[in-house]
Design a protein around this motif. Structure first.
Motif, PDB file in Angstrom:
ATOM      1  N   ASN A 197       0.815  -1.215   0.000  1.00  0.00           N
ATOM      2  CA  ASN A 197       0.000   0.000   0.000  1.00  0.00           C
ATOM      3  C   ASN A 197       0.853   1.271   0.000  1.00  0.00           C
ATOM      4  O   ASN A 197       0.467   2.279   0.572  1.00  0.00           O
ATOM      5  CB  ASN A 197      -0.941   0.011   1.213  1.00  0.00           C
ATOM      6  N   SER A 198       1.984   1.191  -0.662  1.00  0.00           N
ATOM      7  CA  SER A 198       2.809   2.387  -0.838  1.00  0.00           C
ATOM      8  C   SER A 198       3.221   2.493  -2.294  1.00  0.00           C
ATOM      9  O   SER A 198       3.300   1.483  -3.013  1.00  0.00           O
ATOM     10  CB  SER A 198       4.042   2.342   0.066  1.00  0.00           C
ATOM     11  N   ASP A 309       2.914   6.472   1.715  1.00  0.00           N
ATOM     12  CA  ASP A 309       2.021   5.491   2.350  1.00  0.00           C
ATOM     13  C   ASP A 309       0.571   5.878   2.038  1.00  0.00           C
ATOM     14  O   ASP A 309       0.052   6.874   2.531  1.00  0.00           O
ATOM     15  CB  ASP A 309       2.265   5.484   3.856  1.00  0.00           C
ATOM     16  N   ASN A 311      -2.069   4.510   2.998  1.00  0.00           N
ATOM     17  CA  ASN A 311      -2.960   4.409   4.156  1.00  0.00           C
ATOM     18  C   ASN A 311      -3.227   5.778   4.768  1.00  0.00           C
ATOM     19  O   ASN A 311      -4.252   5.971   5.437  1.00  0.00           O
ATOM     20  CB  ASN A 311      -2.341   3.488   5.217  1.00  0.00           C
ATOM     21  N   MET A 312      -2.298   6.707   4.531  1.00  0.00           N
ATOM     22  CA  MET A 312      -2.422   8.049   5.091  1.00  0.00           C
ATOM     23  C   MET A 312      -3.093   9.024   4.125  1.00  0.00           C
ATOM     24  O   MET A 312      -3.156  10.221   4.393  1.00  0.00           O
ATOM     25  CB  MET A 312      -1.027   8.577   5.466  1.00  0.00           C
ATOM     26  N   CYS A 313      -3.558   8.517   2.982  1.00  0.00           N
ATOM     27  CA  CYS A 313      -4.072   9.408   1.922  1.00  0.00           C
ATOM     28  C   CYS A 313      -5.553   9.196   1.619  1.00  0.00           C
ATOM     29  O   CYS A 313      -6.056   9.709   0.611  1.00  0.00           O
ATOM     30  CB  CYS A 313      -3.258   9.205   0.643  1.00  0.00           C
ATOM     31  N   SER A 314      -6.253   8.467   2.469  1.00  0.00           N
ATOM     32  CA  SER A 314      -7.649   8.123   2.158  1.00  0.00           C
ATOM     33  C   SER A 314      -8.558   9.351   2.089  1.00  0.00           C
ATOM     34  O   SER A 314      -9.588   9.325   1.402  1.00  0.00           O
ATOM     35  CB  SER A 314      -8.194   7.129   3.193  1.00  0.00           C
TER      36      SER A 314
END
Length: 333
Positions: A197-198, A309, A311-314
């Motif tokens: 997920n990166s 990452d 996961n930090m961009c939702s």
């Protein structure tokens, strides 16, 4: 006499089917103002060549070339000066036939012989790029990059814009700032497997929020040896759409694929690699998006590579339908 409804593929096949003893030429003369063009096969070697009447006064010396794929020379043919384009490697016979179609199209569209030869000279340089050896190593990262951009073209762009707009916007193989560039919006395409997920960001420009209507596209792609589509199959699928529009556009598309590092003659080497697209996410890049760019980079930093990452961009995910609306409202041009 050439009938414009005739298929050049059939003409070349007819020339190839001629049998006889010894070494001899079979040819077909096609008069399409302002040029006279001959399609020629040297038997029994099945060597392809195109002879283009060149009494236009255009200085052709700068396009006389010889490489391991084809040769361009200037000779007297029937008392007239002619440009002769000879194919050295029959592996590229289909590409050479495509080029013969482009030459005929150029003659049909040109008002003078000089204009026609000048345009053909430019296309010869494109043709050389088209079949020359790729300069980039086609490793896993390159394969995933090309697959992602081909999927994006096939499954998204070609559904909302024309084939010509799609191909001319494709800048990924040219190491441009973004993979697809239009006047009023841009796309940066990233591809990674579902369990990764990166994504890697390669410059300060890729996610610059100062670019109007910039979107990052993340493709969920897996490389599988048993199911999915090969790169060759993806290219052929797009070929079928482009060939209905323009032979010249098809040449441009294949030149870009080759610039990416994928060579048609090496297709068997990569035929065991199959790819599956399982999902796609769009991210709207604005000043709050977590990226490093020219405005926020520390003084003295002129280039940066970093991993992002997702996961930090939702919070910046935008629906495909909203992207379509934004691009439609802003237009391609």
């Amino acid at each position: 006499m050439f009938n414009k409804k005739e298929d050049l593929n059939d003409i070349w096949k007819s020339l190839l089917s001629n049998d006889g003893e010894g070494e001899f030429h079979v040819e077909r003369t096609i008069n399409i103002n302002p040029l006279e063009i001959k399609l020629r096969i040297l038997k029994p070697f099945d060597k392809y060549s195109i002879i283009i009447s060149d009494d236009s006064g255009y200085n052709s010396n700068d396009i006389l070339t010889k490489n391991k794929y084809f040769k361009v020379s200037q000779k007297e043919e029937g008392g007239k000066r002619a440009l002769i384009v000879e194919l050295n490697d029959n592996f590229f016979s289909n590409e050479f036939i495509l080029f013969s179609k482009i030459i005929l199209e150029i003659s049909q569209k040109s008002s003078t012989a000089s204009d026609a030869i000048s345009t053909i000279a430019k296309k010869l340089k494109d043709f050389e790029k088209f079949i020359s050896s790729p300069t980039k190593r086609f490793n896993f990262e390159k394969r995933m990059g090309l697959v992602g951009e081909l999927y994006f073209m096939e499954d998204f762009l070609l559904k909302i814009i024309s084939e010509e707009e799609c191909i001319t916007s494709w800048k990924g193989p040219l190491n441009s700032s973004h993979d697809f560039i239009f006047n009023n919006f841009r796309f940066e395409v990233k591809s990674s497997s579902n369990d990764n997920n990166s994504v890697k960001i390669n410059s300060l420009n890729q996610l610059d929020p100062n670019e109007k209507n910039l979107f990052m596209v993340r493709n969920h792609i897996s490389e599988n040896n048993t199911i999915g589509s090969t790169i060759g199959e993806m290219i052929k699928s797009i070929d079928e759409k482009i060939s209905k529009i323009s032979n010249d556009l098809l040449l441009q598309f294949h030149s870009l694929v080759r610039s990416y590092g994928y060579a048609l003659e090496e297709e068997k080497e990569f035929s065991s690699f199959k790819y599956i697209l399982s999902g796609r996410d769009f991210y709207e890049i604005n000043h709050n998006f977590p990226s490093i760019h020219k405005e926020n980079a520390p003084p003295g930093v002129t280039h940066a590579n970093y991993d992002l990452d997702l996961n930090m961009c939702s919070n910046w995910i935008i629906s495909e339908m909203d992207v379509i609306k934004i691009t439609a409202n802003n237009g391609v041009n």
